[in-house]
Design an enzyme around this catalytic site. Structure first.
Site, PDB file in Angstrom:
ATOM      1  CD  GLU A 226      -2.941   1.151   2.339  1.00 20.00           C
ATOM      2  OE1 GLU A 226      -3.195   0.085   2.916  1.00 20.00           O
ATOM      3  OE2 GLU A 226      -3.495   2.218   2.634  1.00 20.00           O
ATOM      4  NE  ARG A 304      -9.470   0.572   8.965  1.00 17.55           N
ATOM      5  CZ  ARG A 304     -10.747   0.602   8.539  1.00 17.55           C
ATOM      6  NH1 ARG A 304     -11.671  -0.076   9.173  1.00 17.55           N
ATOM      7  NH2 ARG A 304     -11.067   1.277   7.463  1.00 17.55           N
ATOM      8  CD  GLU A 706      -8.557  -4.187   5.603  1.00 15.14           C
ATOM      9  OE1 GLU A 706      -9.472  -3.411   5.294  1.00 15.14           O
ATOM     10  OE2 GLU A 706      -7.495  -3.816   6.116  1.00 15.14           O
TER      11      GLU A 706
HETATM   12  N1  LUZ Z   1      -5.576   2.225   4.401  1.00 19.94           N
HETATM   13  C1  LUZ Z   1      -5.780   3.525   4.671  1.00 19.94           C
HETATM   14  C2  LUZ Z   1      -6.322   1.265   4.940  1.00 19.94           C
HETATM   15  O1  LUZ Z   1      -5.048   4.363   4.178  1.00 19.94           O
HETATM   16  N2  LUZ Z   1      -6.801   3.856   5.474  1.00 19.94           N
HETATM   17  C3  LUZ Z   1      -7.613   2.959   6.057  1.00 19.94           C
HETATM   18  O2  LUZ Z   1      -8.528   3.315   6.787  1.00 19.94           O
HETATM   19  C4  LUZ Z   1      -7.367   1.597   5.800  1.00 19.94           C
HETATM   20  N3  LUZ Z   1      -8.099   0.650   6.368  1.00 19.94           N
HETATM   21  C5  LUZ Z   1      -7.822  -0.619   6.130  1.00 19.94           C
HETATM   22  C6  LUZ Z   1      -6.777  -0.940   5.280  1.00 19.94           C
HETATM   23  N4  LUZ Z   1      -6.046  -0.016   4.698  1.00 19.94           N
HETATM   24 MO1  MOS Z   2      -4.777  -2.661   3.336  1.00 18.02          MO
HETATM   25  S1  MOS Z   2      -4.168  -3.208   5.146  1.00 18.02           S
HETATM   26  O1  MOS Z   2      -3.689  -2.428   2.166  1.00 18.02           O
HETATM   27  O2  MOS Z   2      -6.330  -2.789   3.035  1.00 18.02           O
END
Ligand code: LUZ
Ligand code: MOS
Length: 752
Positions: A226, A304, A706
């Site tokens: 990510e 989160r 998730e």
């Molecule tokens: N990525 C992000 C995430 O940038 N913000 C989020 O709230 C999130 N939640 C789950 C997985 N990736």
């Molecule tokens: Mo994410 S933890 O790349 O949804």
């Protein structure tokens, strides 16, 4: 409906970045990284390496034309370390050579000397030294202080949870190719091509329109790509920019494990107050997140954790505090669940401790406090279409919790050295990026004159089947066979300013944008059809490739309609945009409605431990999960199974260990154990919650990536429950993972 990609995978036809045919004269890279967790680079000697035949260039921070900065949320991370190194594995120099083995040999010839500084690996120690990446974050609901005064029972404790290696099959990889006018095309294995584009432009000091980022598909990501695919992609772009040659970088498994961040370990304190009847009245929790040496996504992940700190329960008074603690470890990053699992593990631990104190089964406390319709969550959002109790009741009835409890008791009464335990785990997971801005997507749809359809979105296919779902959307709306619809690679020239495919929202966001684009084209097409059939568009639809007039099939085909539309100069393309409606969040008050909806479910897990050997086996996993109206049951089920297994792995098997000098000890697949087919429980039963609808999801479905991960938490408590059967009356420290080693120690030693 099956996933087309699976067929190509097993036939070896799917094209990944490493399969890309490099142009003649392409160069290959290897990274020289810091050998110290904290220090000042006193001397960097590149002489011997640069003299090696076949080496075409060695680049350091000094060679960066733009800004040496890859930070996203906070600008605190250099692409190549300039002077100070903050973790082992931090890139210092990039060696470019005619082939990869030469580049790797040259890396070994680089010598660095460091002035060593104090190394911090423990988040609580970082906290004491005020090493915080951002100011503390606090979520408040009600008034915990006065509520504790009214509580009959209070339990307090500390919880530790460990890191987790993503272990995507495809390691980090990128290729950069020079394009006309000083531009670069980057092919990257990233969940976030727009981030790659943006950071490459910043580092090279060229406009974003000269950087094109292309993503074919990923061999897994789980959050590990990510944010952390960016550095490798931008390194290739830097070398490409300097040498005007195509450049490829692929990390070996060991380098990938050493140089990329993992799930955040957390150390947490909790205090839970209950009434004698077992109602939760007050909860205070403090999270010390081990963020590593730079922010990366840590602040968002902490949010989160705070949001999900009460899991699927209603607690009227909550105070949750979180710290992003800066340590000298590789910056930790997104990983399936994104801090949610760490928050939920703590409340489940608190419930376990409360149940222990009250002499009841944890499931009675869990059941008593499940979220109801309209309950307020710590971030101010009230539940709507809340399925927490429905999932629980469905699981309780389908799997017969009382019978499971009785079977476990019977088993334990007739076995001395084998002990069985069970645990129930309800989940509630919010869907949307917590940072509201990111909840947007676009889709570009073309219909060619032969009636075939091409779709480009910002979604990244990483094995989760998002492309298949997007094709299904188009197939539904156009009323044509899915074989006539193709999803394209993801490319920043076709869809700009995209959000990462993350937060379980890839299908929702990109699918909804596709839905809008397809409806847009369809509206135009039906006008053409109405002219041909001398009717009104409102009377028309398309099914199975034919136009339907007042619910009757006509002879007029979809393909003929396309040709007619083309001849009449009606556009057969649309580029459409979707932004999740209604959501908002105020980061000052930490209140709002951050999530489009929630996903619910309940799992029950049984485990058997061998009290002589300290080994555990997850015996059975039974789940009722809220899929909404599943768009693709095969894809959704396999996502649920994969997430579940990854969750069990995090809780019971996978252990990331560093020494006190900040060196990763578990940097190979022989020292880091991950779930495999033998580890997989024999019995996994996942039931679809009946009659679940979800207007806010893609065609009434719910996000799946998730949420099921968190069911794995039950495996920890099932094993703990079994250990307790062997050591009646003992209490145990809550520390994950529950490895076989830990089980053995807990069985025979105290204060572990
Ligand atoms: N990525 C992000 C995430 O940038 N913000 C989020 O709230 C999130 N939640 C789950 C997985 N990736
Ligand atoms: Mo994410 S933890 O790349 O949804």
């Amino acid at each position: 409906m099956f996933n087309y990609d699976s067929y190509r995978h097993v036939k070896g036809e799917s094209v990944f970045t490493d399969d890309f045919n490099l142009p003649h004269g392409s160069l290959h890279c290897a990274v020289f990284a810091s050998e110290k967790a904290h220090g000042i680079i006193k001397r960097l000697d590149l002489t011997e390496a640069s003299r090696m035949p076949g080496v075409r260039g060695i680049f350091t921070a000094k060679d960066i034309p733009g800004i040496n900065q890859i930070g996203g949320v906070v600008l605190d991370e250099e692409l190549l370390s300039e002077e100070k190194v903050k973790y082992i594995g931090e890139p210092i120099a990039l060696v470019v050579a005619v082939n990869q083995s030469l580049a790797k040999k040259a890396v070994k010839k680089i010598k660095a000397e460091y002035e060593e500084l104090e190394v911090i690996t423990d988040p609580r120690k970082a906290f004491e030294k005020n090493e915080l990446i951002i100011p503390p974050r606090i979520y408040n609901l009600g008034d915990t202080k006065s509520a504790f005064e009214k509580a009959d029972i209070i339990v307090e404790g500390t919880v530790e949870s460990g890191g987790q290696e993503h272990l995507y099959l495809e390691t980090q990889i990128a290729i950069s190719i020079p394009t006309e006018g000083g531009g670069i095309k980057i092919i990257s294995s990233t969940q976030n091509p727009s981030a790659v584009q943006k950071v490459a432009a910043r580092v090279l000091d060229i406009p974003a329109n000269r950087i094109e980022c292309e993503v074919l598909r990923l061999g897994g990501a789980f959050g590990g790509k990510e944010d952390q695919a960016t550095a490798w992609a931008v390194l290739t772009a830097l070398a490409c920019h300097k040498l005007k040659k195509p450049v490829k970088l692929v990390l070996s498994r060991k380098d990938d494990m050493r140089m990329t961040g993992k799930r955040h370990p957390y150390s947490s304190d909790f205090k839970l107050g209950l009434t004698n009847e077992g109602k939760f009245v007050s909860y205070e929790v403090t999270f010390y997140q081990n963020s590593g040496a730079a922010a990366d996504l840590s602040p968002a992940i902490l949010d989160r954790t705070l949001a999900h700190c009460t899991n699927s329960y209603y607690i009227p008074n909550v105070k949750a505090t979180g710290y992003c603690c800066r340590t000298n470890l590789v910056p930790n990053t997104a990983f399936r669940g994104f801090g949610g699992p760490q928050g939920m593990f703590v409340i489940e631990s608190a419930i376990y401790k409360a149940a222990e104190k009250m002499g009841v089964e944890p499931m009675y406390l869990q059941e008593k406090n499940l979220l109801k319709e309209g309950d307020e969550l710590p971030y101010g959002q009230k539940t709507e279409s809340c399925n927490a109790i429905r999932c629980w009741n469905s699981a309780k009835q389908k799997f017969d919790f009382e019978k499971i409890k009785k079977d476990v008791e019977d088993f334990n009464n007739s076995n001395k050295l084998l002990k069985k335990g069970y645990a129930v785990m309800p989940i509630c997971f919010g869907i949307s990026f917590t940072f509201t801005t990111l909840n947007q997507a676009s889709s570009l749809v073309h219909i060619y004159t032969d009636g075939s359809v091409s779709i480009s979105t910002g979604a990244i296919e990483m094995g989760q089947g998002v492309n298949m779902k997007i094709r299904q959307v188009a197939s539904n709306i156009f009323g044509i066979n899915i074989d006539n619809i193709k999803t394209e690679t993801t490319n920043t020239t076709r869809n700009a300013n995209t959000s990462a495919t993350a937060a379980s929202s890839g299908a929702d966001l990109n699918g909804k944008a596709t839905e809008i684009a397809c409806r847009d084209i369809k509206n135009r097409l039906l006008k053409v059809a109405a002219e041909t059939l001398k009717s009104d568009p409102s009377e028309l639809d398309i099914d199975n490739g034919f136009i339907i007039l007042k619910n009757e099939k006509t002879d007029y085909t979809f393909n003929q309609m396309i040709i007619d539309a083309y001849k009449k100069r009606v556009s057969l393309s649309s580029h459409s945009f979707y932004a999740t409606p209604e959501i908002h969040f105020n980061p000052e008050t930490n209140k709002g409605k951050p999530f489009a909806y929630h996903v619910y479910g309940t799992a029950v897990i049984t485990a058997i431990i061998d009290c002589l050997r300290g080994t555990a086996k997850i015996d059975s996993v039974k789940v009722v999960h809220d899929f909404g109206k599943s768009l693709n049951r095969i894809i959704d089920l396999s996502q649920a199974e994969g997430a579940l297994l990854q969750g069990i792995g995090w809780m019971t098997l996978e252990e990331v260990l560093f020494d006190n000098k900040g060196k990763l000890l578990t940097d190979t697949l022989s020292t880091y154990k991950a779930p495999d087919i033998k580890f997989t429980p024999k019995q996994i039963q996942i039931e679809f919650l009946e009659n679940s609808d979800n207007y806010n999801g893609l065609m009434n479905s719910k996000a799946i990536g998730e949420p099921p991960f968190m069911y794995g938490i039950a495996s920890y408590f099932a094993i703990l429950n079994a250990i307790k059967k062997f050591r009646a009356g003992k209490t145990f420290n809550i520390k994950a993972p529950m490895t076989n080693e830990r089980i053995l120690l807990l069985l025979y030693k105290d204060n572990i």
